[in-house]
Motif scaffolding. Structure first.
Motif, PDB file in Angstrom:
ATOM      1  N   LEU A  46       0.824  -1.214   0.000  1.00 27.10           N
ATOM      2  CA  LEU A  46       0.000   0.000   0.000  1.00 27.10           C
ATOM      3  C   LEU A  46       0.858   1.264   0.000  1.00 27.10           C
ATOM      4  O   LEU A  46       0.521   2.244  -0.676  1.00 27.10           O
ATOM      5  N   CYS A  47       1.946   1.254   0.728  1.00 29.56           N
ATOM      6  CA  CYS A  47       2.829   2.421   0.748  1.00 29.56           C
ATOM      7  C   CYS A  47       3.464   2.639  -0.624  1.00 29.56           C
ATOM      8  O   CYS A  47       3.534   3.771  -1.107  1.00 29.56           O
ATOM      9  N   CYS A  48       3.903   1.575  -1.246  1.00 30.94           N
ATOM     10  CA  CYS A  48       4.499   1.701  -2.586  1.00 30.94           C
ATOM     11  C   CYS A  48       3.463   2.187  -3.598  1.00 30.94           C
ATOM     12  O   CYS A  48       3.768   3.026  -4.452  1.00 30.94           O
ATOM     13  N   MET A  49       2.222   1.672  -3.500  1.00 26.30           N
ATOM     14  CA  MET A  49       1.158   2.145  -4.393  1.00 26.30           C
ATOM     15  C   MET A  49       0.900   3.626  -4.174  1.00 26.30           C
ATOM     16  O   MET A  49       0.703   4.383  -5.135  1.00 26.30           O
ATOM     17  N   SER A  50       0.895   4.039  -2.928  1.00 28.22           N
ATOM     18  CA  SER A  50       0.671   5.450  -2.616  1.00 28.22           C
ATOM     19  C   SER A  50       1.761   6.326  -3.222  1.00 28.22           C
ATOM     20  O   SER A  50       1.467   7.377  -3.804  1.00 28.22           O
ATOM     21  N   ILE A  51       3.000   5.898  -3.104  1.00 29.87           N
ATOM     22  CA  ILE A  51       4.111   6.677  -3.672  1.00 29.87           C
ATOM     23  C   ILE A  51       3.998   6.747  -5.194  1.00 29.87           C
ATOM     24  O   ILE A  51       4.159   7.816  -5.795  1.00 29.87           O
ATOM     25  N   ILE A  52       3.694   5.635  -5.826  1.00 27.46           N
ATOM     26  CA  ILE A  52       3.595   5.592  -7.289  1.00 27.46           C
ATOM     27  C   ILE A  52       2.448   6.458  -7.792  1.00 27.46           C
ATOM     28  O   ILE A  52       2.602   7.247  -8.725  1.00 27.46           O
ATOM     29  N   PHE A  53       1.263   6.321  -7.182  1.00 29.04           N
ATOM     30  CA  PHE A  53       0.108   7.091  -7.635  1.00 29.04           C
ATOM     31  C   PHE A  53       0.259   8.578  -7.348  1.00 29.04           C
ATOM     32  O   PHE A  53      -0.253   9.410  -8.092  1.00 29.04           O
ATOM     33  N   ALA A  64       8.660  13.289   3.475  1.00 34.22           N
ATOM     34  CA  ALA A  64       9.579  12.171   3.230  1.00 34.22           C
ATOM     35  C   ALA A  64       9.789  11.341   4.489  1.00 34.22           C
ATOM     36  O   ALA A  64       9.904  10.113   4.417  1.00 34.22           O
ATOM     37  N   GLY A  65       9.819  11.984   5.637  1.00 34.71           N
ATOM     38  CA  GLY A  65       9.992  11.253   6.891  1.00 34.71           C
ATOM     39  C   GLY A  65       8.866  10.275   7.151  1.00 34.71           C
ATOM     40  O   GLY A  65       9.087   9.166   7.644  1.00 34.71           O
ATOM     41  N   MET A  66       7.644  10.675   6.823  1.00 32.18           N
ATOM     42  CA  MET A  66       6.491   9.783   7.017  1.00 32.18           C
ATOM     43  C   MET A  66       6.552   8.589   6.072  1.00 32.18           C
ATOM     44  O   MET A  66       6.208   7.470   6.444  1.00 32.18           O
ATOM     45  N   ILE A  68       9.304   7.240   4.782  1.00 29.79           N
ATOM     46  CA  ILE A  68      10.382   6.372   5.252  1.00 29.79           C
ATOM     47  C   ILE A  68       9.951   5.615   6.496  1.00 29.79           C
ATOM     48  O   ILE A  68      10.236   4.420   6.641  1.00 29.79           O
ATOM     49  N   LEU A  69       9.225   6.283   7.385  1.00 36.78           N
ATOM     50  CA  LEU A  69       8.708   5.628   8.591  1.00 36.78           C
ATOM     51  C   LEU A  69       7.776   4.479   8.229  1.00 36.78           C
ATOM     52  O   LEU A  69       7.883   3.382   8.783  1.00 36.78           O
ATOM     53  N   SER A  70       6.888   4.708   7.276  1.00 36.84           N
ATOM     54  CA  SER A  70       5.965   3.660   6.858  1.00 36.84           C
ATOM     55  C   SER A  70       6.710   2.464   6.270  1.00 36.84           C
ATOM     56  O   SER A  70       6.430   1.314   6.619  1.00 36.84           O
ATOM     57  N   LEU A  71       7.660   2.723   5.403  1.00 36.89           N
ATOM     58  CA  LEU A  71       8.428   1.631   4.800  1.00 36.89           C
ATOM     59  C   LEU A  71       9.247   0.889   5.852  1.00 36.89           C
ATOM     60  O   LEU A  71       9.354  -0.338   5.809  1.00 36.89           O
ATOM     61  N   PHE A  72       9.824   1.614   6.808  1.00 36.93           N
ATOM     62  CA  PHE A  72      10.605   0.971   7.857  1.00 36.93           C
ATOM     63  C   PHE A  72       9.724   0.104   8.751  1.00 36.93           C
ATOM     64  O   PHE A  72      10.075  -1.039   9.057  1.00 36.93           O
TER      65      PHE A  72
END
Length: 92
Positions: A46-53, A64-66, A68-72
């Motif tokens: 979901l995080c990757c989809m959000s970044i792509i869309f 950007a911090g949020m 990175i936090l989500s991916l971590f």
């Protein structure tokens, strides 16, 4: 589309938090690690989809911090499993 992207990102943060909670709880019950891995995988997707869309439709980006936090947070179960596998390799 904007609502979907915002909801996907927020859900990815929640899934990351669940993944970390399940990892901490799995120290007493090993079955919870599967829930942790599942929550982490769904949150990561979901995080990757959000970044792509966000990039595709030129929407307002999250800090950007949020991101990175989500991916971590969603990667914590994988780190936990790597540590468990390495520490239980026996005589090596």
């Amino acid at each position: 589309m904007k609502n979907f992207v915002e909801k996907a990102f927020n859900i990815s943060l929640v899934m990351g938090a669940l993944a970390v909670i399940f990892c901490l709880a799995s120290m007493s019950k090993a079955v919870l690690i599967f829930g942790s891995l599942g929550a982490g995988f769904i949150g990561f997707v979901l995080c990757c989809m959000s970044i792509i869309f966000t990039q595709k439709f030129n929407l307002k980006e999250k800090p950007a911090g949020m991101m990175i936090l989500s991916l971590f947070l969603n990667s914590v179960p994988l780190f936990y499993m790597m540590v468990q596998i390495i520490s239980n390799q026996g005589g090596k």
